[in-house]
Design an enzyme around this catalytic site. Structure first.
Site, PDB file in Angstrom:
ATOM      1  N   CYS A 436       5.798   9.515  -6.160  1.00  0.00           N
ATOM      2  CA  CYS A 436       4.853   8.796  -5.304  1.00  0.00           C
ATOM      3  C   CYS A 436       5.441   8.500  -3.927  1.00  0.00           C
ATOM      4  O   CYS A 436       4.705   8.480  -2.935  1.00  0.00           O
ATOM      5  CB  CYS A 436       4.401   7.508  -5.984  1.00  0.00           C
ATOM      6  SG  CYS A 436       5.746   6.360  -6.367  1.00  0.00           S
ATOM      7  N   HIS A 578       5.314   1.452  -7.348  1.00  0.00           N
ATOM      8  CA  HIS A 578       4.486   2.544  -6.830  1.00  0.00           C
ATOM      9  C   HIS A 578       4.395   2.446  -5.311  1.00  0.00           C
ATOM     10  O   HIS A 578       4.218   1.362  -4.746  1.00  0.00           O
ATOM     11  CB  HIS A 578       3.088   2.481  -7.440  1.00  0.00           C
ATOM     12  CG  HIS A 578       2.167   3.546  -6.927  1.00  0.00           C
ATOM     13  ND1 HIS A 578       2.372   4.888  -7.153  1.00  0.00           N
ATOM     14  CD2 HIS A 578       1.032   3.462  -6.190  1.00  0.00           C
ATOM     15  CE1 HIS A 578       1.412   5.583  -6.580  1.00  0.00           C
ATOM     16  NE2 HIS A 578       0.590   4.742  -5.986  1.00  0.00           N
TER      17      HIS A 578
END
Length: 701
Positions: A436, A578
């Site tokens: 990510c 994330h």
């Protein structure tokens, strides 16, 4: 003759067996094939030596008899009559067509060679091949094929044995098919030859020496064939299972493999496998089929009809269950520009790969040659509100946006920046795996994912080739950061090296999560600052605080010369493990931008003001500063102004200006965004027409 001389010793366990026994009483090993019986074992009267000599040339027991030899002739016991195996040098009996030890084929004897005779007083054996001895060799060959050798203790077990009778070692699955085939073929050849010779031999033999009825022989041979067929049948079933599994695997697609990995991930507690399947667009309500359960081969864990939710409940994965239930309740298909235009996306990836170069000199770091900044097109505001809502649902990560805006005032906390200066930031949706960070960096610049790991490869190579430079910065920064929290400790150099080796290994593993050091290296690859707006604390899925995140702050390419870098930064968001790309929307460029905003009167340039302070007006940390660069807040602000175009708004907020231009942007990125936006423009007329009709009806009323 003594009793000990009559009995025969087992070659495996040395037990003395009775002469009529065809197998060892103790270990059930077959009796070694040797000489044939030269006397009737069931006569009431004991024959004398003369009668034995008269009858030695005409054996009483024919091939169909189940009895075994009692007295071995001198011919069979003569060592010189045996033949030596050319592979393992084992001495085999003259009638053996294969080596007893290694089963290699007997070498064909030349016409000049002849077996040596014993030269004893016994009469020579007739030249025709004795059917009884031929039967013994054949029987031995069949018995050899009906046994398997234990790989642990080398004991020969019967074919029907599921495990070794000595050490309980299981039967090996990979049986030697070649050996079974050769044994079966050789047995069939010997059977045909034996039947032909038996017809001729029995027709000329005496009626008193005629063999017993063939029912006993047929039953024994049928039993042997059944055992051999069972062994071959089990192997055929095993091969059929392998063939079936191979067919199932060939039919599997990438989505199917991701689903199976997610199922295994729930059982083993691997959250990344579940997130990989979820981000690929997989169906959360998908059920396991019979073929998939067979392929997983874990009946205790998987069953037909199970879904990811069932598995999460069964194995009590509360964190995974929360993610899956959220996905089921808020399931919305994502549609980002990179997915709509795969051809243009591949061309952009090739452009990125071609723009990666390595700097010559001592600091041989890789870098990108192009300056590209991705922004959402201003034409989105021309779409109807319902279409805009659909577009934002498909391109944005609503959960990240909510966490950064509402749960914690991390982005868009300033009304001045968000409304009057049109600097509202949007969190783009991307893959929720270990890639990510790399995806968000490329999304903030080129608008695509790092699918081919081009950026990860450049990251790993830069860390490897410039390890000394980055290692010194990392070690100095970690020491200072620990001391700033009152943690006074010292590590050995070996411990520092181990931690650094772990950081290097993360960069080389696709899907592995990355750390602050990797962001610092990425700033050098992009040759521009990276600003991370993130949550301050790690939290569990229940909201419990676990520790500091340490990601928020500014990452400057401090190891480059300032003249070699761009001053326009990119913004990333960090929430609970994330990263997301934070991008702005294009503006017209003619609004009043506040104090210090110099747009050079170019209406095509979009300026986004990125705050360099948090909601409490504290200056963001600058990561990986050296001891000479560390200082008070004024010195750090001065350093920020040197590396970025900074200004102070009318509200007194220190901001960095991110400049982008559609005209100067890469043409492939512009084409990709236009094609993506055309899909929403096509659904605009119907909605707009119905809204207009409703408005006209309202006016008429």
């Amino acid at each position: 003759m003594t009793e000990h001389g009559i009995k025969w010793g087992c070659e495996y366990c040395t037990y003395e067996n009775w002469p009529s026994a065809i197998k060892c009483t103790m270990c059930r090993a077959p009796r070694p094939s040797g000489a044939i019986i030269t006397e009737e074992p069931f006569k009431n009267s004991t024959p004398d030596v003369g009668s034995m000599e008269r009858d030695i040339g005409s054996p009483l027991i024919c091939p169909d008899s189940s009895a075994r030899p009692r007295v071995k002739s001198s011919y069979s016991m003569e060592p010189s009559s045996k033949w030596s195996c050319q592979i393992c040098t084992y001495l085999n009996w003259p009638r053996a067509i294969r080596c007893t030890q290694c089963l290699s084929q007997r070498r064909t004897r030349s016409p000049t060679e002849s077996p040596q005779s014993s030269g004893s007083g016994l009469r020579s054996i007739p030249s025709p091949i004795d059917p009884c001895e031929e039967y013994n060799d054949r029987n031995k060959l069949n018995i050899k094929g009906q046994h398997w050798t234990c790989s642990a203790c080398t004991y020969e077990n019967c074919a029907k044995a599921k495990k070794c009778v000595v050490c309980d070692h299981p039967t090996p699955n990979n049986m030697d098919a070649i050996e079974l085939a050769n044994t079966d073929e050789a047995s069939s050849i010997i059977n045909e030859q034996d039947r032909a010779r038996w017809r001729g031999g029995c027709s000329s033999s005496n009626s008193q020496r005629r063999s017993p009825p063939t029912s006993k022989r047929d039953s024994d041979m049928d039993f042997q064939r059944i055992e051999l067929a069972g062994a071959v049948g089990s192997k055929e079933e095993f091969e059929l299972d392998l063939k079936k599994l191979k067919q199932i695997k060939n039919r599997m697609r990438k989505t199917d493999w991701l689903f199976l990995n997610a199922c295994v991930g729930i059982v083993e507690g691997d959250l990344s496998a579940v997130e990989s399947y979820k981000t690929s667009g997989g169906d959360i309500a998908r059920q396991l089929s019979a073929d998939e359960v067979r392929l997983l081969n874990r009946p205790s864990a998987f069953d037909v009809g199970y879904t990811l939710v069932h598995l999460s409940i069964r194995f009590q994965r509360q964190d995974m269950l929360a993610i899956l239930l959220t996905e089921v309740s808020q399931h919305a298909a994502k549609c980002i520009p990179a997915m709509v235009c795969p051809e243009l996306t591949e061309q952009i990836r090739r452009e990125i790969a071609a723009s990666v170069h390595q700097r010559k000199g001592d600091f041989a770091c890789y870098f990108l040659t192009d300056l590209v900044t991705f922004t959402l097109p201003a034409d989105i505001e021309d779409l109807p509100p319902t279409v805009q809502e659909k577009l934002f649902d498909e391109v944005l990560d609503r959960d990240v946006q909510k966490e950064l805006e509402e749960e914690s005032p991390i982005i868009n906390w300033s009304l001045e920046l968000g409304t009057r200066l049109d600097s509202r930031l949007y969190a783009l949706w991307n893959r929720t795996a270990g890639d990510c960070l790399l995806d968000s960096v490329l999304q903030a610049t080129w608008g695509i994912y790092d699918k081919d790991s081009v950026l990860r490869k450049a990251l790993h190579d830069s860390l490897h080739d410039c390890s000394h430079w980055f290692y010194s910065r990392w070690k100095e920064w970690e020491s200072w950061y620990s001391q700033s929290f009152g943690l006074h400790f010292s590590l050995r150099e070996e411990q520092w090296q181990e931690d650094w080796a772990f950081i290097l290994s993360l960069a080389s593993q696709p899907g592995a999560s990355l750390e602050q050091t990797h962001i610092f290296v990425l700033a050098h690859i992009l040759r521009r600052p990276i600003i991370v707006y993130g949550v301050k604390y790690y939290k569990s899925f229940r909201g419990e605080t676990l520790g500091y995140t340490r990601f928020q702050g500014v990452y400057l390419p401090l190891l480059w010369e300032q003249s070699f870098c761009w001053k326009s930064p990119i913004a990333l968001g960090y929430t609970r493990g994330h990263f997301s790309a934070l991008v702005a929307m294009e503006n017209d460029g003619f609004d009043n931008r506040g104090a210090g905003a110099n747009l050079n009167t170019d209406d095509d340039i979009t300026v986004t003001f990125l705050p360099l302070v948090d909601s409490e007006r504290k200056l963001l940390h600058i990561h990986f500063l050296s001891a000479q660069e560390l200082g008070n807040e004024d010195q750090q602000e001065k350093l920020l102004r040197e590396w970025m175009d900074c200004c102070v708004t009318e509200g007194g907020v220190l901001v960095a200006m991110q400049k982008s231009s559609r005209r100067r942007n890469h043409p492939l990125v512009t084409q990709m965004v236009e094609k993506w936006l055309d899909g929403y423009r096509q659904i605009r007329p119907c909605t707009a027409l119905s809204d207009g009709e409703e408005d006209e009806d309202d006016e008429d009323e």
